[in-house]
Write a protein that holds these residues in place. Sequence first.
Motif, mmCIF file in Angstrom:
data_model
loop_
_atom_site.group_PDB
_atom_site.id
_atom_site.type_symbol
_atom_site.label_atom_id
_atom_site.label_comp_id
_atom_site.label_asym_id
_atom_site.label_seq_id
_atom_site.Cartn_x
_atom_site.Cartn_y
_atom_site.Cartn_z
ATOM 1 N N LYS A 8 -0.971 2.056 16.225
ATOM 2 C CA LYS A 8 -0.419 0.901 15.525
ATOM 3 C C LYS A 8 0.859 1.219 14.713
ATOM 4 N N GLU A 35 -11.177 -0.100 19.102
ATOM 5 C CA GLU A 35 -11.731 -1.442 19.921
ATOM 6 C C GLU A 35 -12.850 -0.970 20.815
ATOM 7 N N ILE A 68 -16.408 -2.682 12.845
ATOM 8 C CA ILE A 68 -15.700 -3.570 13.641
ATOM 9 C C ILE A 68 -16.412 -4.827 14.081
ATOM 10 N N GLU A 77 -7.238 -3.109 5.053
ATOM 11 C CA GLU A 77 -6.154 -4.092 5.272
ATOM 12 C C GLU A 77 -6.601 -5.677 5.644
ATOM 13 N N SER A 90 -12.156 -5.624 9.771
ATOM 14 C CA SER A 90 -11.528 -4.907 10.586
ATOM 15 C C SER A 90 -11.136 -3.462 10.031
ATOM 16 N N SER A 92 -9.140 0.693 10.442
ATOM 17 C CA SER A 92 -8.025 1.394 11.060
ATOM 18 C C SER A 92 -8.730 2.811 10.837
ATOM 19 N N ASN A 105 -5.943 2.105 19.699
ATOM 20 C CA ASN A 105 -4.525 1.281 19.905
ATOM 21 C C ASN A 105 -3.624 1.937 19.057
ATOM 22 N N HIS A 142 -10.442 0.387 5.655
ATOM 23 C CA HIS A 142 -10.978 -0.969 6.179
ATOM 24 C C HIS A 142 -10.600 -1.840 5.239
ATOM 25 N N TYR A 180 -4.383 4.149 13.935
ATOM 26 C CA TYR A 180 -5.047 3.553 15.267
ATOM 27 C C TYR A 180 -5.915 2.354 14.856
ATOM 28 N N THR A 181 -5.978 1.253 15.860
ATOM 29 C CA THR A 181 -6.753 0.339 15.687
ATOM 30 C C THR A 181 -8.218 0.606 16.761
#
Length: 793
Positions: free
Chosen positions: A7, A411, A340, A392, A396, A398, A5, A390, A408-409
Amino acid sequence: MLHLNLKFDLHRDVACDLLRKEASVCRVQEYSGAVDTRILNIERDGGILFSWKGATGTTRIGKYDPNTKQNKLLYTFDKQVCVSSCSLNKEETLLAVSLAQNTRGEECLKPISKCLTLLIEIHPISNTKVLKAVDCRVKVQFLNSETDRRSVLESHLLLLTEDGYVDLYHVLLTRQEGYRVVMANPERLSRTVERIVEDFCWVQWDGHTQRLYCLTHNVTQDKFLMRCVQFYLNHNCETVLELPLELPANPFRTVKFVNLGFDHYHMERPEQELVKMEVLTNRTGSMFVCYSQPLRDNQNLIYTVVSVHKDCSKTFRASLGSEQSPQQKATQLHPLFIPIGYYILVYLQGYFLHCINTRQQEMLCHSLFFSGPDLHLDPQCQSANMTVLHAEEESSASLLDLASGRLYTPELSPAYLLQMLQSDTPSRCCSSKTDPQCLAALHCLLVYMGNDPTLELKIIEWLCDNVKAFESFDQIQEFILEVREETIEPHESHGGEHKEARCSIKDFFKRFFHVRVLTTWSLLDKKLVPLFQEEDHQQRALIGLTVDKLREHLSRHLPRLGKKKIDSLVVSYVAKLLELIRHMLESVWLKYKLGPHVLSLKQRGSPAEWSVFHFMFRILEATKGLCLPLPPGYHTLLAVFAVRCLPHHTFLQYIDQGILQLSETFVSRLMTDLDNSDANERLKFSILKRLPEPMEKTIYHMWDHPVSSASISRDYVRTLLEKHNKNKGFAFTGRDKPGFRPEFLPLTYLAKILSDIEEQALDPFEEQENVDARFVEETALKQTLVLLGFEEK
């Protein structure tokens, strides 16, 4: 399986805005030139530092704020320079910059050196201090601890060099004229330096936890040691961990910097990296060291995941096959390690994706492995250009594509995982879909995405519809046990105690579990399922036993938690476990649109009710296998469905085998709801024979039938005689009464005794609406005549 995704897009979010500003500077409607925009660093707050070279022939440094979506100019150099490292303090008053010498010869730095490191005041621009002028790369990074001490004027800067040492600068600031913040005594800055690490060959910065991981090599012993340096709110630091690692000789050709910005003037080629290593953490504080090394033939890849908190490691070997292009064979292939949630994704584009469940790392069947040439992140993304970030947010990650400037994220795809469960076609993870794959997919859905109520309903629907039994696991057991950790609230046990309590409960149930968040069930929390909770004494006793045994277990293994915390933890866990089962019933109730009519025993069950009964039966089997309690009233509801759905003889067999339990509530409804037809009479007689004696006596008073009346009469006479045996010595005082007949004294004496006892006893038919007293008398007389031989049955 793995989606990206978008961002942040450097062109969309920064470059387009800079073009408008350059047009304004040049006083033209549209700027036709190019802005050489490059990402320099990503700070802890998510702010993205970038540089660009515009129309004025200067280099500028700016910051993109992800919250306001705005760009801000931080500093402008009076000429074009090559920024290789950059960091901004939390107050945005100081900017640390490392400038690299222009290798193309267009410009040279003064003094002549490969790297010049500066500390610049940016609000206001009043002073620039040279920190280093050396012939090696230098990385800069401000500490950014969460603190509310706004009155304290100080910043702390890490300076890391390619020569293998780390220095910590303590920069004192002062306020002038009420608003100007400048360095205090910049000429004495060199006296505030503190040496933190020496002789490292690899270093990683974790901005979220404010930790520095350094790898050192003992040449004499040929051993590698990883150190973890923790920085605290008071800006003191200490080494909190030393971990020996087994690595090949000379794993790094040059000093490796991880998570310390992006140097566009020193890009390491893939073939220079013999070992790729990263340290990952998740939200529970667990730490993992991941590293990979390709074999000489380049057809296999070995990667290791060291679980520091469990003191164990696992090494995996992935076959890359022989069908590689000459370009691929000429380079060393290294995967991306992407954290993740509770998973570590090991991804090598075009080859494989390995989803490692770190909560159950010792159980390989809980991990997923996919292989195949169609495993691509995005048509425009190449994993060789991707960098994992990782720092931020906790647990999680990025992915930054430096080539395109896009962030990007990643998932996992729930639709793909659901398809693995629901589809009967072979999966790409191996030649055929196996039990371990389905188990791993189910765990991934529950652990990684279990907070989605819509997805949870789909999983429950799959549990309802999937009648196939797996050989190696019970899917409902896994659903019940794989509940989320929020049952053990973080405020109840801090740090290590929190993790130990959770692990101890895992040992208690011989499984690994987390407790599901109940707030996601608000849409279903309508109490639709009619559970007869006030009547189920057996389940209440089992619930109490479970609480007692679990409390005893935690008190024995974790006594320092204290009685109050243990009691709260245990009660919370058992209550939410029962609520989880009730939630499953609510979901299936809504799925088949059942109403209160299902409680009537007069009609046969519909196909929908049969499906619900089958699902409840599977829940019963799952909880029996785990020795877990059920919500009170569950057995009563299950018996109601069984009567409606099963033939009577099958229903009785289920009772005899202990599968169904007869509660007083259920039997009383059966006696009153069903009429006395031949089939129903046979069923009622069969159930009465299977009841314990105390319940049998109670049920007889509820059934309007001659047999129940006869039974009540016999019990009444038996009770009278038993009381007489306990109270012997009646005086025979009835000789003077009229109507006394002494012809047959034994019979007269017996009648007198019974008469006296009856006067002292309670009326057995008092307040019993369903009993005909006249009928009982006639029945007793008839039985007496039969016993004396005057009549036949």
